[in-house]
Design a protein around this motif. Sequence first.
Motif, PDB file in Angstrom:
ATOM      1  N   UNK A 152       0.945  -1.121   0.415  1.00  0.00           N
ATOM      2  CA  UNK A 152       0.144  -0.061  -0.302  1.00  0.00           C
ATOM      3  C   UNK A 152       0.856   1.160  -0.162  1.00  0.00           C
ATOM      4  N   UNK A 153       0.052   2.521  -0.645  1.00  0.00           N
ATOM      5  CA  UNK A 153       1.028   3.663  -0.867  1.00  0.00           C
ATOM      6  C   UNK A 153       0.475   4.466   0.161  1.00  0.00           C
ATOM      7  N   UNK A 180      -5.411   4.116   2.154  1.00  0.00           N
ATOM      8  CA  UNK A 180      -4.078   3.950   1.221  1.00  0.00           C
ATOM      9  C   UNK A 180      -4.630   4.579  -0.353  1.00  0.00           C
ATOM     10  N   UNK A 181      -3.509   5.529  -0.587  1.00  0.00           N
ATOM     11  CA  UNK A 181      -3.741   5.872  -1.939  1.00  0.00           C
ATOM     12  C   UNK A 181      -3.771   5.019  -3.508  1.00  0.00           C
ATOM     13  N   UNK A 182      -3.337   3.864  -2.971  1.00  0.00           N
ATOM     14  CA  UNK A 182      -2.987   2.805  -4.538  1.00  0.00           C
ATOM     15  C   UNK A 182      -2.740   1.452  -3.427  1.00  0.00           C
ATOM     16  N   UNK A 203       4.123   7.698   1.771  1.00  0.00           N
ATOM     17  CA  UNK A 203       4.301   6.040   2.279  1.00  0.00           C
ATOM     18  C   UNK A 203       4.220   4.801   2.069  1.00  0.00           C
ATOM     19  N   UNK A 204       5.048   4.077   2.500  1.00  0.00           N
ATOM     20  CA  UNK A 204       4.795   2.193   1.861  1.00  0.00           C
ATOM     21  C   UNK A 204       4.786   1.488   3.228  1.00  0.00           C
ATOM     22  N   UNK A 205       3.626   0.655   3.225  1.00  0.00           N
ATOM     23  CA  UNK A 205       3.335  -0.392   4.168  1.00  0.00           C
ATOM     24  C   UNK A 205       2.284  -1.710   4.150  1.00  0.00           C
TER      25      UNK A 205
END
Length: 263
Positions: A152-153, A180-182, A203-205
């Motif tokens: 996820x971003x 998430x944005x995407x 950010x990412x996760x």
Amino acid sequence: MTGFELTTNYLEQYRISCVPEVYYIPDFITEHDEEYLLRKIHEAPQPMWRTLANRRSASPYSFPLARLQIWGGIIKNGVLVGQKLPDWLDKFPDLVTRLRDTGAFKSAKHGQPNHVIVNEYLAGQGIMPHEDGPAYHPVVGTISLGSHAVFNYYKYADASTDDNAPSNNSNAGRAVDRTPLVSLLLKPRSLIITRSSLYTGHLHAIEERTQDVLGGDDGVKVANVHLVRAEEARTGGTLTRETRMSLTSRDVERVLDVERSGK
Ligand SMILES: O=C(O)CCC(=O)C(=O)O
Ligand SMILES: [Fe+2]
């Protein structure tokens, strides 16, 4: 057509819309490569494994802790105290050359990765939302082994649509959008490449789950659905996670070559 145009076009077919400069390349390595790499990771000397705080599970009682291996040297004050990559990263399979040949590392100092982090994710483990920081500029390539992940971003809640401020610690404490944005489905053997602007306002996760519900009415809609051969992503369904290893490769700009300088 020049070689540069060819490599540019090569990446373009894998571009993800909605987020700047993200490319998803399915089946970047073969099943045989994947098996071999997993074997080499497991055969690495035990002291190569370390644990990391942002990979702790949501439950304080959950064990074992998430583990990682670092190859290519240790980074101190932004400088890589360089060590030769093991043969299984740059000879067979020749991942460094293959990553270079995508053209993605053209803008990086050495044109190819010199540093690789192996992250292990047991089913249920993830990584909390984070930025990778300046040492990861301008490009990162991550290969998935053994199992899938949903990546996820996220945007900062107060981000403008064109947030190009350089990444630094000033983002600490900023509120993050919960949605998430995407999201992307990272299948085993795939490569995901992220470049520059993803580091300046996002950010990412990976969420801590044992299963990912995709598609359909309630599931996650992944933005790379057209690039994955996963029926669940298209029509809806559940993917059960198994142990995943990721290989995160980058070109650290400043290198102190200990082995060559003999220090
Ligand atoms: O394992 C992954 O796919 C991502 C790892 C990551 O984001 C990191 O190591 O900073
Ligand atoms: Fe990261």
